[in-house]
Design a protein around this motif. Structure first.
Motif, PDB file in Angstrom:
ATOM      1  N   ASN A  49      -8.823  -6.916  18.025  1.00 40.01           N
ATOM      2  CA  ASN A  49      -7.278  -6.267  18.107  1.00 40.01           C
ATOM      3  C   ASN A  49      -6.967  -5.879  16.771  1.00 40.01           C
ATOM      4  N   LYS A  50      -6.760  -4.775  16.280  1.00 44.94           N
ATOM      5  CA  LYS A  50      -6.046  -4.352  14.914  1.00 44.94           C
ATOM      6  C   LYS A  50      -5.125  -4.903  14.646  1.00 44.94           C
ATOM      7  N   PRO A  51      -4.983  -5.247  13.536  1.00 41.01           N
ATOM      8  CA  PRO A  51      -3.582  -6.047  13.045  1.00 41.01           C
ATOM      9  C   PRO A  51      -2.610  -5.157  13.174  1.00 41.01           C
ATOM     10  N   TRP A  52      -1.526  -5.668  13.295  1.00 39.95           N
ATOM     11  CA  TRP A  52       0.011  -5.136  12.992  1.00 39.95           C
ATOM     12  C   TRP A  52       0.454  -5.046  11.697  1.00 39.95           C
ATOM     13  N   LEU A  53       0.925  -4.075  11.135  1.00 43.01           N
ATOM     14  CA  LEU A  53       1.130  -3.761   9.818  1.00 43.01           C
ATOM     15  C   LEU A  53       2.936  -3.482   9.787  1.00 43.01           C
ATOM     16  N   PHE A  54       3.187  -4.274   8.868  1.00 48.49           N
ATOM     17  CA  PHE A  54       4.730  -4.126   8.340  1.00 48.49           C
ATOM     18  C   PHE A  54       5.057  -3.405   7.263  1.00 48.49           C
ATOM     19  N   TYR A  55       5.805  -2.328   7.489  1.00 46.57           N
ATOM     20  CA  TYR A  55       6.204  -1.464   6.314  1.00 46.57           C
ATOM     21  C   TYR A  55       7.597  -1.721   5.601  1.00 46.57           C
ATOM     22  N   GLY A  56       8.124  -2.765   5.968  1.00 53.73           N
ATOM     23  CA  GLY A  56       9.748  -3.174   5.417  1.00 53.73           C
ATOM     24  C   GLY A  56      10.544  -2.708   6.251  1.00 53.73           C
ATOM     25  N   THR A  57      10.519  -1.564   6.878  1.00 54.97           N
ATOM     26  CA  THR A  57      11.521  -1.035   7.925  1.00 54.97           C
ATOM     27  C   THR A  57      10.981  -1.066   9.295  1.00 54.97           C
TER      28      THR A  57
ATOM     29  N   ILE B 182       0.945  -1.108  -0.027  1.00 58.79           N
ATOM     30  CA  ILE B 182      -0.126   0.048  -0.050  1.00 58.79           C
ATOM     31  C   ILE B 182       0.910   1.319  -0.060  1.00 58.79           C
ATOM     32  N   LEU B 183       2.139   0.975  -0.006  1.00 62.20           N
ATOM     33  CA  LEU B 183       3.312   2.363  -0.003  1.00 62.20           C
ATOM     34  C   LEU B 183       3.240   2.787  -1.352  1.00 62.20           C
ATOM     35  N   SER B 184       3.272   2.031  -2.427  1.00 60.18           N
ATOM     36  CA  SER B 184       3.258   2.420  -3.824  1.00 60.18           C
ATOM     37  C   SER B 184       1.744   2.960  -4.523  1.00 60.18           C
TER      38      SER B 184
ATOM     39  N   ASP C 102       3.540  -0.832  12.526  1.00 64.44           N
ATOM     40  CA  ASP C 102       2.684   0.176  12.898  1.00 64.44           C
ATOM     41  C   ASP C 102       0.977  -0.328  13.006  1.00 64.44           C
ATOM     42  N   ARG C 103       0.355   0.051  13.688  1.00 64.71           N
ATOM     43  CA  ARG C 103      -1.034  -0.381  13.240  1.00 64.71           C
ATOM     44  C   ARG C 103      -1.947   0.693  12.642  1.00 64.71           C
ATOM     45  N   ALA C 104      -1.378   1.786  12.301  1.00 68.50           N
ATOM     46  CA  ALA C 104      -1.950   2.798  11.451  1.00 68.50           C
ATOM     47  C   ALA C 104      -1.527   2.437  10.270  1.00 68.50           C
ATOM     48  N   ILE C 105      -2.462   3.067   9.240  1.00 70.04           N
ATOM     49  CA  ILE C 105      -2.111   2.928   7.708  1.00 70.04           C
ATOM     50  C   ILE C 105      -1.617   4.086   7.128  1.00 70.04           C
ATOM     51  N   ARG C 106      -0.481   3.734   6.564  1.00 75.26           N
ATOM     52  CA  ARG C 106       0.540   4.768   5.733  1.00 75.26           C
ATOM     53  C   ARG C 106       0.091   4.659   4.224  1.00 75.26           C
ATOM     54  N   THR C 107       0.503   5.878   3.809  1.00 73.18           N
ATOM     55  CA  THR C 107       0.255   5.933   2.142  1.00 73.18           C
ATOM     56  C   THR C 107       1.806   5.998   1.507  1.00 73.18           C
TER      57      THR C 107
END
Length: 386
Positions: A40-48, A16-18, A51-56
């Motif tokens: 429980n909100k899922p934990w999100l892995f952003y490569g580095t 979802i980052l691209s 977070d539990r928040a959505i990033r763009t």
């Protein structure tokens, strides 16, 4: 949902980052729905980082590091993956992740129950449509990802058969979960679409639309060849708009576009923001999607949800999506596609009938249904964990 009170789900959110192509859209919709469904909100892995928040967008530092690795290091994909694996494993321990869902094929090693989504096997069935680096990465990591997954989720029965046949996976380990369509994709009158269409110098109901990354597998060269067969007055009145990022292999057909682009008959606006897509769909006279190979095919579903008649390939998974609510064609038959284009431009009764049929069918596909069926897979996996 009691079974999930102690479950901490981890999801690879890098897609979802691209800009949101198919896998990114899948991942984004999965995450947003699970945030509402799971206790429980899922934990999100952003490569580095996690977070539990959505990033763009990825942090600038991470982007620069990736560029440096690609520029300076041999085998950059392998090195990048090793670095991400280290960050992934650290986060798994820190956040006590005990169920991992990989929505983008290549799962990281994980000591626990895991779900891998396989969207298609295009790098195997159509290797000529992928750059060499991508082929090497998929062939290197994918067999182990399939072997190690507790369960595999696929987007269609077509892909389920592909996975079972190619990898020898037993059917009990593979579940089809059809994708959904967002509520913003709906019929819209001209006045609602006007702000977006004016930006692209388009008139409601007076253009043909194709959506997809501009790469060979999407077969947009056939769309262009079909469009070129329409009488010039129709081409001028109903320009062909191709929305999508420039992908690999554009040089194969970009030269043939020049004269029609110069006359304004073909428009290539590039990547379009997600917020603008519903209006672009809803304003189109028809939508054409003769892809050579798809694991699902979101664009024709989104067009149908907007009440726009669809011409799509009868290959791969697309008949599962379109059903009898659209026109299914041989994807390389540009003459047949041209004939259907002209019929949908000139025959208002046919146009209205097909638009309504697509609208009715699209109501069966929702992202909430998709998410609940995915959660059912999670439950199935957890039920077999000691």
């Amino acid at each position: 949902m009691d079974v999930f009170n102690r479950v901490r789900v981890g999801i690879n959110a890098v897609p979802i980052l691209s800009p949101l192509t198919g896998v990114g859209q899948y991942t984004y919709r999965l995450i947003t729905e699970l945030q509402q469904i799971l206790p429980n909100k899922p934990w999100l892995f952003y490569g580095t980082s996690w977070d539990r928040a959505i990033r763009t967008a990825a942090p600038a530092g991470a982007r620069e590091l990736n560029k440096a690795i690609k520029r300076l290091m041999p085998h950059p994909h392998v090195i990048t993956r090793l670095l991400k694996q280290a960050r992934f494993s650290t986060g798994v321990r820190r956040h006590k992740i005990n169920l991992y869902h990989e929505p983008a094929y290549l799962a990281y090693p994980f000591k626990g129950p895991s779900i891998v989504t396989v969207h298609d096997l295009s790098w195997i069935r159509h290797p000529e449509t992928h750059p060499l680096e991508r082929l090497r990465e998929m062939n290197r990591f994918m067999p182990k990802a399939v072997e190690n997954a507790t369960h595999i989720v696929v987007d269609s029965d077509f892909v389920r058969r592909e996975v079972m046949t190619h990898y020898g996976v037993h059917g009990d380990r593979v579940t089809t979960v059809l994708l959904g369509v967002a509520p913003e994709f709906q019929p819209q009158p001209a006045e609602v679409c006007k702000p977006v269409l004016e930006k692209f110098e388009l008139t409601h109901g007076q253009y043909l639309l194709a959506v997809g990354t501009l790469e060979p597998r999407k077969n947009l060269s056939t769309v262009i060849a079909a469009f070129e067969q329409l009488p010039e007055p129709l081409r001028r009145r109903f320009p062909l708009v191709i929305v999508g990022m420039r992908g690999w292999g554009m040089e194969r057909f970009s030269e043939g576009l020049r004269h029609m682009i110069s006359r304004g008959e073909v428009r290539l606006p590039g990547y379009v923001d997600q917020a603008e897509l519903p209006a672009l769909y809803a304003g189109a006279r028809l939508f054409v999607y003769p892809s050579l190979y798809e694991g699902f095919g979101l664009p024709p579903l989104e067009a149908m949800a907007c009440g726009v008649p669809v011409i799509a390939s009868r290959r791969a998974s697309l008949p599962e999506v379109v059903g009898h609510a659209g026109i299914l064609v041989e994807p390389l038959d540009d003459s047949a596609i041209a004939g259907h284009m002209r019929a949908l431009i000139e025959d208002d009764a046919m146009h209205a009938s097909l638009g309504q049929a697509g609208l009715n069918r699209a109501r069966n596909f929702t992202w909430r249904k998709f998410a609940l069926e995915t959660v059912a897979v999670y439950k199935k996996v957890l039920a077999h964990v000691d």
